[in-house]
Design a protein around this motif. Structure first.
Motif, mmCIF file in Angstrom:
data_model
loop_
_atom_site.group_PDB
_atom_site.id
_atom_site.type_symbol
_atom_site.label_atom_id
_atom_site.label_comp_id
_atom_site.label_asym_id
_atom_site.label_seq_id
_atom_site.Cartn_x
_atom_site.Cartn_y
_atom_site.Cartn_z
ATOM 1 N N ALA A 162 0.834 -1.210 0.000
ATOM 2 C CA ALA A 162 0.000 0.000 0.000
ATOM 3 C C ALA A 162 0.868 1.260 0.000
ATOM 4 O O ALA A 162 0.549 2.252 -0.664
ATOM 5 N N THR A 165 2.160 1.672 -3.628
ATOM 6 C CA THR A 165 1.143 2.112 -4.603
ATOM 7 C C THR A 165 0.665 3.534 -4.328
ATOM 8 O O THR A 165 0.480 4.301 -5.255
ATOM 9 N N MET A 166 0.515 3.904 -3.066
ATOM 10 C CA MET A 166 0.048 5.278 -2.815
ATOM 11 C C MET A 166 1.112 6.299 -3.219
ATOM 12 O O MET A 166 0.789 7.382 -3.711
ATOM 13 N N ALA A 169 1.265 6.530 -7.057
ATOM 14 C CA ALA A 169 0.084 7.221 -7.590
ATOM 15 C C ALA A 169 0.192 8.734 -7.539
ATOM 16 O O ALA A 169 -0.562 9.434 -8.216
#
Lengths: 206, 206
Positions: A162, A165-166, A169
């Motif tokens: 997580a 990916t954060m 992004a």
């Protein structure tokens, strides 16, 4: 090596022109939506110029994606090593540097995440190995922090993914005209990553 | 309405066939890499069949993206409302449902995040408005939680965006053959979202 800056050798001017033109074309129209002729036109050269440097459009895509991933791994590893032994400082540095790196090249970041589909099987395997390598740097920082009692998350692997990916992004919404500078966003993401793993920000300063 | 299931009216069989063929083509080759002829071929019909339902390839892309976003908003709003008044329960439900929703349709989720570039200006504006609407549901849950003292994050907006992006990204790595079921991943992401905002999991049960 300064954050967000590559130590990889630069290409010749001729190759760099082809590389950048292809990057822009793939970013705007996708790999299958871009022909060798489109790349030649965008670079102000001819298809022969591309074939001088690359055997195929596929090789060019792999160069863009592979180069970005290789540098992602290098940048992250350097940031973690420079942070010393404290798990919080290491995770903070990894998250911060991953945000800055992706924000520094939003086109390559986008292609890495949208054109895996266009990689031929051998290239795809290489790409997956690179992704795993990058993810494992974060995993190992999080797992060490949990083992040391610094991070309380019951799910180190999910938390670690997580975080990656954060941070990746950020490249999808970050605009250079935005309210916060990349450095400010990166600092906040460093702290958010610490929250995510159930860590403390005490030992970290941005 | 069950989670991850749409209440939108189904299309006629003919339109659904075109819609699904276009979704698959765009997912594999991108919007610019897909011709109307490709869609006709993939659907076992003719270009005229597509033009019976859609004025253009652009209208078809907008239908795919707009439909998914509309349902994302609906699914998230329903999950938050069903969770009651407790801020932790509301954020847990929002994150959980966003993971399940994106994992339930990885092709549409991917297109929403990769083909904004291909939307014409008016469609792009509509899409941005839908994205903002979805983000604001999460923002308002986080801001209310901070106001109530349930969440301790100093950066509600950044935390809220990080929650949305990490949950959306599950669609990029989730494989139905994976170790964890979508429901298990969704539960863990619900708890990770609470950690991210500096909340407590006490009042939440998965």
């Amino acid at each position: 090596m300064p954050e967000g800056q590559s130590s990889a050798p630069r290409y010749s001017v001729g190759q760099e022109v082809i590389f950048q033109a292809a990057l822009t074309c793939f970013y705007r129209h996708g790999y299958d939506g871009t022909s060798v002729r489109d790349i030649a036109k965008a670079s102000g050269t001819t298809p022969a110029a591309m074939y001088h440097y690359y055997a195929s459009k596929q090789e060019l895509l792999m160069d863009i994606i592979g180069r970005f991933m290789e540098q992602s791994i290098e940048v992250t590893r350097a940031a973690v090593e420079a942070a010393g032994d404290d798990p919080s400082a290491r995770l903070f540095a990894a998250a911060r540097s991953h945000v800055l790196w992706n924000a520094s090249d939003v086109m390559s970041s986008f292609l890495v995440n949208s054109e895996i589909r266009s990689l031929e099987p051998d290239n795809r395997r290489l790409n997956i190995a690179q992704r795993d390598k990058l993810q494992r740097i974060f995993d190992s920082v999080v797992v060490q922090g949990v083992a040391a009692g610094a991070f309380l998350t019951p799910w180190p692997r999910e938390a670690s993914r997580a975080v990656v990916t954060m941070c990746t992004a950020v490249a999808t919404w970050y605009k250079s005209a935005g309210e916060l500078s990349p450095e400010e966003i990166a600092d906040r993401y460093g702290f958010l990553a610490l929250s995510l793993v159930g860590g403390q920000a005490d030992s970290v300063s941005s």
